[in-house]
Design a protein around this motif. Sequence first.
Motif, PDB file in Angstrom:
ATOM      1  N   GLY A 200       0.739  -1.246   0.000  1.00  0.00           N
ATOM      2  CA  GLY A 200       0.000   0.000   0.000  1.00  0.00           C
ATOM      3  C   GLY A 200       0.772   1.302   0.000  1.00  0.00           C
ATOM      4  N   LEU A 231      -4.249  -1.392  -1.077  1.00  0.00           N
ATOM      5  CA  LEU A 231      -4.257   0.067  -0.939  1.00  0.00           C
ATOM      6  C   LEU A 231      -3.786   0.482   0.450  1.00  0.00           C
ATOM      7  CD1 LEU A 231      -7.723   0.871  -2.573  1.00  0.00           C
ATOM      8  CD2 LEU A 231      -5.463   1.089  -3.643  1.00  0.00           C
ATOM      9  N   ASP A 235      -3.810   6.334  -0.553  1.00  0.00           N
ATOM     10  CA  ASP A 235      -4.379   6.026  -1.858  1.00  0.00           C
ATOM     11  C   ASP A 235      -5.851   6.420  -1.987  1.00  0.00           C
ATOM     12  OD1 ASP A 235      -1.953   4.879  -2.711  1.00  0.00           O
ATOM     13  OD2 ASP A 235      -2.451   2.981  -1.742  1.00  0.00           O
ATOM     14  N   TYR A 236      -6.413   6.966  -0.935  1.00  0.00           N
ATOM     15  CA  TYR A 236      -7.831   7.349  -0.961  1.00  0.00           C
ATOM     16  C   TYR A 236      -8.033   8.843  -1.191  1.00  0.00           C
ATOM     17  CZ  TYR A 236      -8.665   2.663   0.821  1.00  0.00           C
ATOM     18  OH  TYR A 236      -8.707   1.291   0.954  1.00  0.00           O
ATOM     19  N   LYS A 257      -6.316   3.078  -8.390  1.00  0.00           N
ATOM     20  CA  LYS A 257      -6.496   1.621  -8.439  1.00  0.00           C
ATOM     21  C   LYS A 257      -5.987   1.056  -9.764  1.00  0.00           C
ATOM     22  CE  LYS A 257     -10.903   1.684  -7.196  1.00  0.00           C
ATOM     23  NZ  LYS A 257     -12.261   1.191  -6.809  1.00  0.00           N
ATOM     24  N   HIS A 260      -2.138   0.013 -10.395  1.00  0.00           N
ATOM     25  CA  HIS A 260      -1.654  -1.329 -10.068  1.00  0.00           C
ATOM     26  C   HIS A 260      -1.693  -2.229 -11.298  1.00  0.00           C
ATOM     27  CE1 HIS A 260      -1.677  -0.724  -5.587  1.00  0.00           C
ATOM     28  NE2 HIS A 260      -2.415   0.302  -5.989  1.00  0.00           N
ATOM     29  N   LEU A 267      -4.349  -5.987  -7.798  1.00  0.00           N
ATOM     30  CA  LEU A 267      -4.835  -5.266  -6.625  1.00  0.00           C
ATOM     31  C   LEU A 267      -5.936  -6.061  -5.945  1.00  0.00           C
ATOM     32  CD1 LEU A 267      -4.880  -2.688  -4.872  1.00  0.00           C
ATOM     33  CD2 LEU A 267      -6.540  -1.739  -6.498  1.00  0.00           C
ATOM     34  N   GLU A 288      -8.556  -3.708   2.141  1.00  0.00           N
ATOM     35  CA  GLU A 288      -8.357  -2.269   1.990  1.00  0.00           C
ATOM     36  C   GLU A 288      -7.881  -1.702   3.334  1.00  0.00           C
ATOM     37  OE1 GLU A 288     -10.963   0.180  -0.350  1.00  0.00           O
ATOM     38  OE2 GLU A 288     -12.216  -1.574  -0.825  1.00  0.00           O
TER      39      GLU A 288
END
Length: 411
Positions: A200, A231, A235-236, A257, A260, A267, A288
Amino acid sequence: MAFRWVVLLLIILIIEIYAFQAVKTFTKVRWVQLTYIVISFAAVAFVFYGFSKFDRGVGQTQMFMMTIGVMLLVLVPKLLITFIMLLEDILRLLLGTKNYFANYGNDTFLPERRKFVSQVALGIAAVPFLSLIYGMTIGKYNYKVLRQTLFFDDLPDAFDGFKITQISDIHSGSFDNPEKISYAVDLINEQESDLLLFTGDIVNTHATEMHPWIDTFKKIKNYEFGKYSILGNHDYGEYVDWKKDDAAKNKNFEDIKDLHRQIDFKLMLNENTKIKKGNDEIALVGVENWGVKFKKVGDLNKASENLNKDDFKILMSHDPSHWDAEVKDHPKNFHLTLSGHTHGFQFGIEIPGIIKWSPVEYVYKQWAGLYENVGKYIYVNRGFGFHAYPGRVGIMPEITVIELKKGKNVV
Protein backbone atom coordinates in the motif's frame (compact mmCIF):
# COMPACT_ATOMS: atom_id res chain seq x y z
CA MET A 1 -5.07 33.18 14.01
CA ALA A 2 -3.05 36.39 14.43
CA PHE A 3 -2.35 35.50 18.07
CA ARG A 4 -0.96 32.10 17.05
CA TRP A 5 1.39 33.77 14.58
CA VAL A 6 2.60 36.13 17.29
CA VAL A 7 3.25 33.22 19.66
CA LEU A 8 5.07 31.30 16.92
CA LEU A 9 7.25 34.28 16.05
CA LEU A 10 8.04 34.82 19.74
CA ILE A 11 9.13 31.17 20.14
CA ILE A 12 11.30 31.40 17.03
CA LEU A 13 12.83 34.65 18.32
CA ILE A 14 13.74 33.03 21.66
CA ILE A 15 15.29 30.04 19.92
CA GLU A 16 17.27 32.28 17.57
CA ILE A 17 18.53 34.45 20.43
CA TYR A 18 19.79 31.47 22.40
CA ALA A 19 21.37 29.87 19.33
CA PHE A 20 23.14 33.13 18.48
CA GLN A 21 24.37 33.43 22.06
CA ALA A 22 26.09 30.06 21.63
CA VAL A 23 27.73 31.19 18.38
CA LYS A 24 28.71 34.55 19.87
CA THR A 25 30.30 32.91 22.92
CA PHE A 26 32.07 30.32 20.77
CA THR A 27 33.66 32.83 18.39
CA LYS A 28 34.28 36.57 18.44
CA VAL A 29 35.02 36.70 14.71
CA ARG A 30 32.58 39.23 13.34
CA TRP A 31 32.18 37.86 9.83
CA VAL A 32 31.37 34.40 11.19
CA GLN A 33 28.64 35.87 13.39
CA LEU A 34 27.23 37.91 10.50
CA THR A 35 27.29 34.89 8.18
CA TYR A 36 25.38 32.87 10.77
CA ILE A 37 22.76 35.63 11.07
CA VAL A 38 22.29 35.90 7.30
CA ILE A 39 21.97 32.11 6.81
CA SER A 40 19.56 31.78 9.75
CA PHE A 41 17.39 34.62 8.49
CA ALA A 42 17.34 33.17 4.96
CA ALA A 43 16.39 29.71 6.25
CA VAL A 44 13.54 31.04 8.42
CA ALA A 45 12.30 33.22 5.56
CA PHE A 46 12.36 30.21 3.21
CA VAL A 47 10.33 28.12 5.67
CA PHE A 48 7.69 30.82 6.09
CA TYR A 49 7.55 31.34 2.32
CA GLY A 50 7.24 27.61 1.69
CA PHE A 51 4.36 27.18 4.13
CA SER A 52 2.63 30.28 2.75
CA LYS A 53 2.59 28.64 -0.69
CA PHE A 54 1.13 25.34 0.51
CA ASP A 55 -2.13 24.59 -1.27
CA ARG A 56 -4.51 22.13 0.39
CA GLY A 57 -6.02 21.53 -3.01
CA VAL A 58 -2.71 20.25 -4.36
CA GLY A 59 -1.22 18.53 -1.33
CA GLN A 60 2.40 17.62 -0.81
CA THR A 61 4.82 18.89 -3.46
CA GLN A 62 8.61 18.83 -3.82
CA MET A 63 8.62 22.43 -2.57
CA PHE A 64 6.63 21.48 0.52
CA MET A 65 8.95 18.57 1.32
CA MET A 66 11.99 20.82 0.97
CA THR A 67 10.30 23.29 3.33
CA ILE A 68 9.84 20.50 5.88
CA GLY A 69 13.46 19.49 5.45
CA VAL A 70 14.82 23.01 5.93
CA MET A 71 12.52 23.57 8.90
CA LEU A 72 13.89 20.48 10.63
CA LEU A 73 17.46 21.51 9.79
CA VAL A 74 16.83 24.87 11.43
CA LEU A 75 14.61 23.82 14.29
CA VAL A 76 16.00 20.56 15.72
CA PRO A 77 19.66 21.62 16.25
CA LYS A 78 18.67 25.02 17.60
CA LEU A 79 16.17 23.50 20.01
CA LEU A 80 18.99 21.43 21.47
CA ILE A 81 21.19 24.52 21.72
CA THR A 82 18.36 26.43 23.39
CA PHE A 83 17.81 23.66 25.92
CA ILE A 84 21.49 23.53 26.91
CA MET A 85 21.87 27.31 27.01
CA LEU A 86 18.68 27.62 29.06
CA LEU A 87 20.05 25.13 31.59
CA GLU A 88 23.20 27.25 31.77
CA ASP A 89 21.09 30.37 32.38
CA ILE A 90 19.27 28.66 35.23
CA LEU A 91 22.63 27.72 36.76
CA ARG A 92 23.96 31.24 36.20
CA LEU A 93 20.90 32.67 37.91
CA LEU A 94 21.31 30.37 40.93
CA LEU A 95 25.03 31.11 41.24
CA GLY A 96 24.44 34.80 40.71
CA THR A 97 21.83 34.91 43.45
CA LYS A 98 24.11 33.01 45.83
CA ASN A 99 27.11 35.24 45.10
CA TYR A 100 25.05 38.40 45.31
CA PHE A 101 23.80 37.70 48.83
CA ALA A 102 27.11 36.19 49.98
CA ASN A 103 28.99 39.28 48.92
CA TYR A 104 26.24 41.76 49.84
CA GLY A 105 25.67 42.87 46.28
CA ASN A 106 29.25 43.86 45.50
CA ASP A 107 29.83 41.34 42.65
CA THR A 108 28.32 41.25 39.17
CA PHE A 109 25.03 39.45 39.51
CA LEU A 110 25.25 36.98 36.57
CA PRO A 111 28.49 35.10 35.81
CA GLU A 112 29.62 35.25 32.19
CA ARG A 113 28.66 32.49 29.81
CA ARG A 114 31.25 29.77 29.59
CA LYS A 115 32.76 29.04 26.19
CA PHE A 116 32.88 25.34 27.04
CA VAL A 117 29.09 25.15 27.40
CA SER A 118 28.63 26.80 24.00
CA GLN A 119 31.09 24.38 22.48
CA VAL A 120 29.18 21.43 23.93
CA ALA A 121 25.85 22.85 22.71
CA LEU A 122 27.13 23.42 19.19
CA GLY A 123 28.80 19.99 19.13
CA ILE A 124 25.61 18.22 20.20
CA ALA A 125 23.54 20.24 17.71
CA ALA A 126 25.89 19.26 14.89
CA VAL A 127 24.85 15.61 15.24
CA PRO A 128 21.16 16.02 14.19
CA PHE A 129 22.12 18.75 11.70
CA LEU A 130 24.56 16.50 9.83
CA SER A 131 22.24 13.49 10.23
CA LEU A 132 19.32 15.36 8.66
CA ILE A 133 21.50 16.46 5.76
CA TYR A 134 22.67 12.87 5.29
CA GLY A 135 19.06 11.68 5.38
CA MET A 136 18.04 14.16 2.67
CA THR A 137 20.97 13.41 0.37
CA ILE A 138 21.90 9.75 0.88
CA GLY A 139 19.66 8.07 3.47
CA LYS A 140 16.39 8.34 1.57
CA TYR A 141 17.73 6.07 -1.19
CA ASN A 142 19.97 3.85 0.96
CA TYR A 143 17.95 0.69 0.29
CA LYS A 144 18.45 -2.31 2.56
CA VAL A 145 17.40 -5.89 1.86
CA LEU A 146 16.26 -7.40 5.16
CA ARG A 147 15.74 -11.15 5.41
CA GLN A 148 13.52 -13.06 7.81
CA THR A 149 12.90 -16.79 8.18
CA LEU A 150 9.62 -17.85 9.83
CA PHE A 151 8.70 -21.35 10.98
CA PHE A 152 5.16 -22.75 11.07
CA ASP A 153 4.12 -26.21 12.21
CA ASP A 154 1.13 -26.22 9.87
CA LEU A 155 2.81 -24.82 6.76
CA PRO A 156 1.84 -27.04 3.80
CA ASP A 157 4.79 -29.22 2.79
CA ALA A 158 5.11 -27.83 -0.72
CA PHE A 159 5.67 -24.33 0.68
CA ASP A 160 8.66 -25.27 2.81
CA GLY A 161 11.30 -22.75 1.66
CA PHE A 162 8.76 -20.52 -0.13
CA LYS A 163 10.09 -16.94 -0.40
CA ILE A 164 8.13 -13.70 -0.43
CA THR A 165 9.50 -10.27 -1.36
CA GLN A 166 7.57 -7.46 0.31
CA ILE A 167 7.72 -3.76 -0.50
CA SER A 168 5.51 -1.07 0.97
CA ASP A 169 4.82 2.68 0.89
CA ILE A 170 6.22 3.61 -2.51
CA HIS A 171 4.99 7.25 -2.25
CA SER A 172 5.95 7.89 -5.87
CA GLY A 173 5.12 11.60 -5.62
CA SER A 174 8.17 12.10 -3.42
CA PHE A 175 10.77 10.65 -5.80
CA ASP A 176 13.35 12.94 -7.39
CA ASN A 177 16.07 10.58 -8.64
CA PRO A 178 15.24 8.14 -11.48
CA GLU A 179 18.64 6.46 -11.25
CA LYS A 180 18.14 5.54 -7.59
CA ILE A 181 14.63 4.18 -8.20
CA SER A 182 15.92 2.06 -11.09
CA TYR A 183 18.64 0.75 -8.79
CA ALA A 184 16.00 -0.19 -6.19
CA VAL A 185 13.93 -2.02 -8.79
CA ASP A 186 17.04 -3.93 -9.86
CA LEU A 187 17.60 -4.80 -6.19
CA ILE A 188 14.06 -6.17 -5.98
CA ASN A 189 14.67 -8.26 -9.09
CA GLU A 190 17.88 -9.72 -7.65
CA GLN A 191 15.97 -11.46 -4.86
CA GLU A 192 15.17 -15.05 -5.72
CA SER A 193 11.63 -15.07 -4.41
CA ASP A 194 8.47 -16.88 -5.45
CA LEU A 195 5.94 -14.12 -4.79
CA LEU A 196 5.95 -10.29 -4.63
CA LEU A 197 3.61 -8.42 -2.29
CA PHE A 198 3.13 -4.64 -2.11
CA THR A 199 1.36 -3.39 1.01
CA GLY A 200 0.00 0.00 0.00
CA ASP A 201 0.56 3.74 -0.54
CA ILE A 202 1.56 3.86 -4.18
CA VAL A 203 1.20 7.67 -4.20
CA ASN A 204 1.00 10.56 -1.76
CA THR A 205 -2.38 11.72 -3.07
CA HIS A 206 -2.74 11.97 -6.85
CA ALA A 207 -2.61 9.18 -9.42
CA THR A 208 -0.54 11.42 -11.71
CA GLU A 209 2.37 11.21 -9.25
CA MET A 210 3.03 7.66 -10.41
CA HIS A 211 2.91 8.38 -14.14
CA PRO A 212 6.66 9.20 -14.53
CA TRP A 213 7.54 5.96 -12.75
CA ILE A 214 5.22 3.43 -14.40
CA ASP A 215 7.80 2.20 -16.90
CA THR A 216 10.36 1.82 -14.11
CA PHE A 217 8.10 -0.28 -11.89
CA LYS A 218 6.93 -2.35 -14.86
CA LYS A 219 10.50 -3.63 -14.96
CA ILE A 220 9.87 -5.59 -11.78
CA LYS A 221 10.14 -9.14 -13.04
CA ASN A 222 7.26 -11.57 -13.18
CA TYR A 223 7.18 -13.93 -10.22
CA GLU A 224 6.18 -17.56 -10.57
CA PHE A 225 3.29 -17.10 -8.12
CA GLY A 226 2.41 -13.54 -9.04
CA LYS A 227 2.60 -9.92 -7.89
CA TYR A 228 -0.18 -8.73 -5.57
CA SER A 229 -0.95 -5.42 -3.89
CA ILE A 230 -3.35 -3.56 -1.60
CA LEU A 231 -4.26 0.07 -0.94
CA GLY A 232 -2.85 2.28 1.81
CA ASN A 233 -4.29 5.31 3.54
CA HIS A 234 -2.74 7.77 1.07
CA ASP A 235 -4.38 6.03 -1.86
CA TYR A 236 -7.83 7.35 -0.96
CA GLY A 237 -7.07 11.03 -1.62
CA GLU A 238 -8.06 12.06 1.90
CA TYR A 239 -5.21 14.47 2.55
CA VAL A 240 -6.16 17.28 0.17
CA ASP A 241 -9.12 19.60 -0.16
CA TRP A 242 -11.12 18.58 -3.22
CA LYS A 243 -13.34 21.65 -2.81
CA LYS A 244 -16.41 19.41 -2.70
CA ASP A 245 -15.62 18.04 -6.15
CA ASP A 246 -16.55 14.44 -5.44
CA ALA A 247 -16.35 13.51 -9.10
CA ALA A 248 -12.69 14.52 -9.29
CA LYS A 249 -11.91 12.71 -6.04
CA ASN A 250 -13.65 9.54 -7.21
CA LYS A 251 -11.90 9.63 -10.58
CA ASN A 252 -8.55 10.03 -8.84
CA PHE A 253 -9.32 7.01 -6.68
CA GLU A 254 -10.25 4.91 -9.71
CA ASP A 255 -7.08 6.06 -11.48
CA ILE A 256 -4.99 5.10 -8.44
CA LYS A 257 -6.50 1.62 -8.44
CA ASP A 258 -5.74 1.32 -12.15
CA LEU A 259 -2.07 2.15 -11.52
CA HIS A 260 -1.65 -1.33 -10.07
CA ARG A 261 -2.84 -2.88 -13.32
CA GLN A 262 -0.46 -0.66 -15.27
CA ILE A 263 2.55 -1.97 -13.35
CA ASP A 264 1.27 -5.57 -13.58
CA PHE A 265 0.19 -5.93 -9.95
CA LYS A 266 -3.06 -7.66 -8.99
CA LEU A 267 -4.83 -5.27 -6.63
CA MET A 268 -6.75 -7.04 -3.86
CA LEU A 269 -9.80 -5.24 -2.50
CA ASN A 270 -11.17 -7.14 0.51
CA GLU A 271 -10.70 -10.49 -1.19
CA ASN A 272 -8.60 -13.63 -1.15
CA THR A 273 -6.99 -15.96 -3.60
CA LYS A 274 -5.35 -19.38 -3.37
CA ILE A 275 -1.66 -19.76 -4.15
CA LYS A 276 -1.20 -23.32 -5.39
CA LYS A 277 2.08 -25.22 -5.41
CA GLY A 278 2.10 -28.90 -6.22
CA ASN A 279 -0.75 -30.53 -4.33
CA ASP A 280 -0.80 -27.86 -1.61
CA GLU A 281 -2.13 -24.32 -1.35
CA ILE A 282 -2.05 -21.29 0.92
CA ALA A 283 -4.49 -18.39 1.03
CA LEU A 284 -3.45 -14.83 0.29
CA VAL A 285 -5.83 -12.26 1.79
CA GLY A 286 -5.80 -8.57 0.91
CA VAL A 287 -7.85 -5.92 2.72
CA GLU A 288 -8.36 -2.27 1.99
CA ASN A 289 -6.91 0.14 4.52
CA TRP A 290 -8.06 -0.35 8.11
CA GLY A 291 -6.44 1.81 10.76
CA VAL A 292 -7.29 2.85 14.28
CA LYS A 293 -6.47 6.43 13.28
CA PHE A 294 -7.97 6.31 9.77
CA LYS A 295 -11.30 5.38 8.24
CA LYS A 296 -11.91 1.67 8.40
CA VAL A 297 -12.50 0.58 4.82
CA GLY A 298 -10.97 -2.84 5.17
CA ASP A 299 -13.39 -5.71 5.74
CA LEU A 300 -11.56 -8.71 7.17
CA ASN A 301 -14.64 -10.93 7.23
CA LYS A 302 -15.47 -10.23 3.61
CA ALA A 303 -11.83 -10.67 2.58
CA SER A 304 -11.66 -14.09 4.24
CA GLU A 305 -14.96 -15.47 2.95
CA ASN A 306 -14.84 -19.18 2.09
CA LEU A 307 -11.69 -19.66 4.15
CA ASN A 308 -11.60 -21.74 7.30
CA LYS A 309 -9.42 -21.69 10.39
CA ASP A 310 -7.14 -24.48 9.18
CA ASP A 311 -6.20 -22.80 5.89
CA PHE A 312 -2.70 -21.35 6.01
CA LYS A 313 -3.22 -17.62 5.50
CA ILE A 314 -1.05 -14.61 4.68
CA LEU A 315 -2.81 -11.28 5.19
CA MET A 316 -1.85 -7.98 3.59
CA SER A 317 -3.10 -5.06 5.69
CA HIS A 318 -1.44 -1.68 5.28
CA ASP A 319 -1.81 -0.26 8.80
CA PRO A 320 -0.24 -2.40 11.58
CA SER A 321 -2.74 -1.10 14.15
CA HIS A 322 -5.20 -3.45 12.44
CA TRP A 323 -3.31 -6.44 13.87
CA ASP A 324 -3.95 -5.72 17.54
CA ALA A 325 -7.45 -4.41 16.92
CA GLU A 326 -8.87 -7.22 14.78
CA VAL A 327 -6.41 -9.62 13.24
CA LYS A 328 -4.38 -11.45 15.88
CA ASP A 329 -7.42 -12.82 17.75
CA HIS A 330 -9.63 -13.33 14.72
CA PRO A 331 -11.23 -16.82 14.65
CA LYS A 332 -10.05 -17.40 11.05
CA ASN A 333 -6.45 -17.56 12.36
CA PHE A 334 -4.20 -15.42 10.17
CA HIS A 335 -0.71 -16.91 10.36
CA LEU A 336 1.26 -14.00 8.93
CA THR A 337 0.27 -10.36 8.47
CA LEU A 338 2.32 -8.02 6.29
CA SER A 339 2.01 -4.28 6.87
CA GLY A 340 3.79 -0.97 6.31
CA HIS A 341 2.48 2.55 6.91
CA THR A 342 4.75 3.76 9.73
CA HIS A 343 7.96 4.24 7.68
CA GLY A 344 9.65 3.79 11.07
CA PHE A 345 9.00 7.56 11.24
CA GLN A 346 11.98 7.82 8.80
CA PHE A 347 13.99 8.65 11.90
CA GLY A 348 15.39 6.51 14.66
CA ILE A 349 18.24 4.33 15.83
CA GLU A 350 18.62 0.69 14.84
CA ILE A 351 21.61 -1.39 15.89
CA PRO A 352 20.65 -5.09 15.58
CA GLY A 353 20.73 -6.83 18.94
CA ILE A 354 21.46 -3.61 20.81
CA ILE A 355 18.86 -0.90 20.24
CA LYS A 356 15.77 -0.30 18.14
CA TRP A 357 14.07 3.04 18.74
CA SER A 358 12.00 5.60 16.92
CA PRO A 359 9.49 8.22 18.13
CA VAL A 360 6.81 6.30 16.21
CA GLU A 361 6.91 3.52 18.82
CA TYR A 362 4.92 5.82 21.13
CA VAL A 363 2.09 5.75 18.57
CA TYR A 364 2.30 2.26 17.07
CA LYS A 365 3.00 -0.84 19.13
CA GLN A 366 4.17 -2.67 16.01
CA TRP A 367 6.18 -0.21 13.94
CA ALA A 368 9.12 -1.94 12.22
CA GLY A 369 10.21 -5.52 11.76
CA LEU A 370 8.81 -8.75 13.20
CA TYR A 371 6.37 -9.21 16.09
CA GLU A 372 4.80 -12.42 17.38
CA ASN A 373 1.78 -13.40 19.43
CA VAL A 374 0.98 -17.05 20.18
CA GLY A 375 2.54 -18.31 16.98
CA LYS A 376 1.02 -15.58 14.80
CA TYR A 377 3.28 -12.98 13.21
CA ILE A 378 3.15 -9.49 11.84
CA TYR A 379 5.97 -8.01 9.84
CA VAL A 380 6.01 -4.21 9.43
CA ASN A 381 8.02 -3.05 6.43
CA ARG A 382 9.88 0.26 6.95
CA GLY A 383 8.79 1.53 3.55
CA PHE A 384 10.27 1.91 0.08
CA GLY A 385 9.78 5.66 -0.29
CA PHE A 386 9.47 8.67 1.97
CA HIS A 387 6.88 11.28 2.83
CA ALA A 388 6.84 14.82 4.31
CA TYR A 389 10.46 14.92 5.51
CA PRO A 390 12.43 14.23 2.30
CA GLY A 391 14.92 11.89 3.90
CA ARG A 392 15.65 9.01 6.25
CA VAL A 393 17.87 9.02 9.32
CA GLY A 394 18.65 5.69 10.97
CA ILE A 395 15.58 3.96 9.48
CA MET A 396 16.51 3.01 5.93
CA PRO A 397 14.17 2.19 3.02
CA GLU A 398 13.47 -1.53 2.98
CA ILE A 399 13.02 -4.47 0.67
CA THR A 400 11.96 -7.48 2.73
CA VAL A 401 12.54 -11.13 1.87
CA ILE A 402 10.60 -13.58 4.04
CA GLU A 403 11.23 -17.33 3.81
CA LEU A 404 8.55 -19.68 5.09
CA LYS A 405 9.81 -22.88 6.70
CA LYS A 406 8.04 -25.97 8.00
CA GLY A 407 8.80 -26.56 11.65
CA LYS A 408 8.59 -25.36 15.21
CA ASN A 409 7.64 -21.70 15.80
CA VAL A 410 10.66 -19.59 16.64
CA VAL A 411 11.37 -15.86 16.65
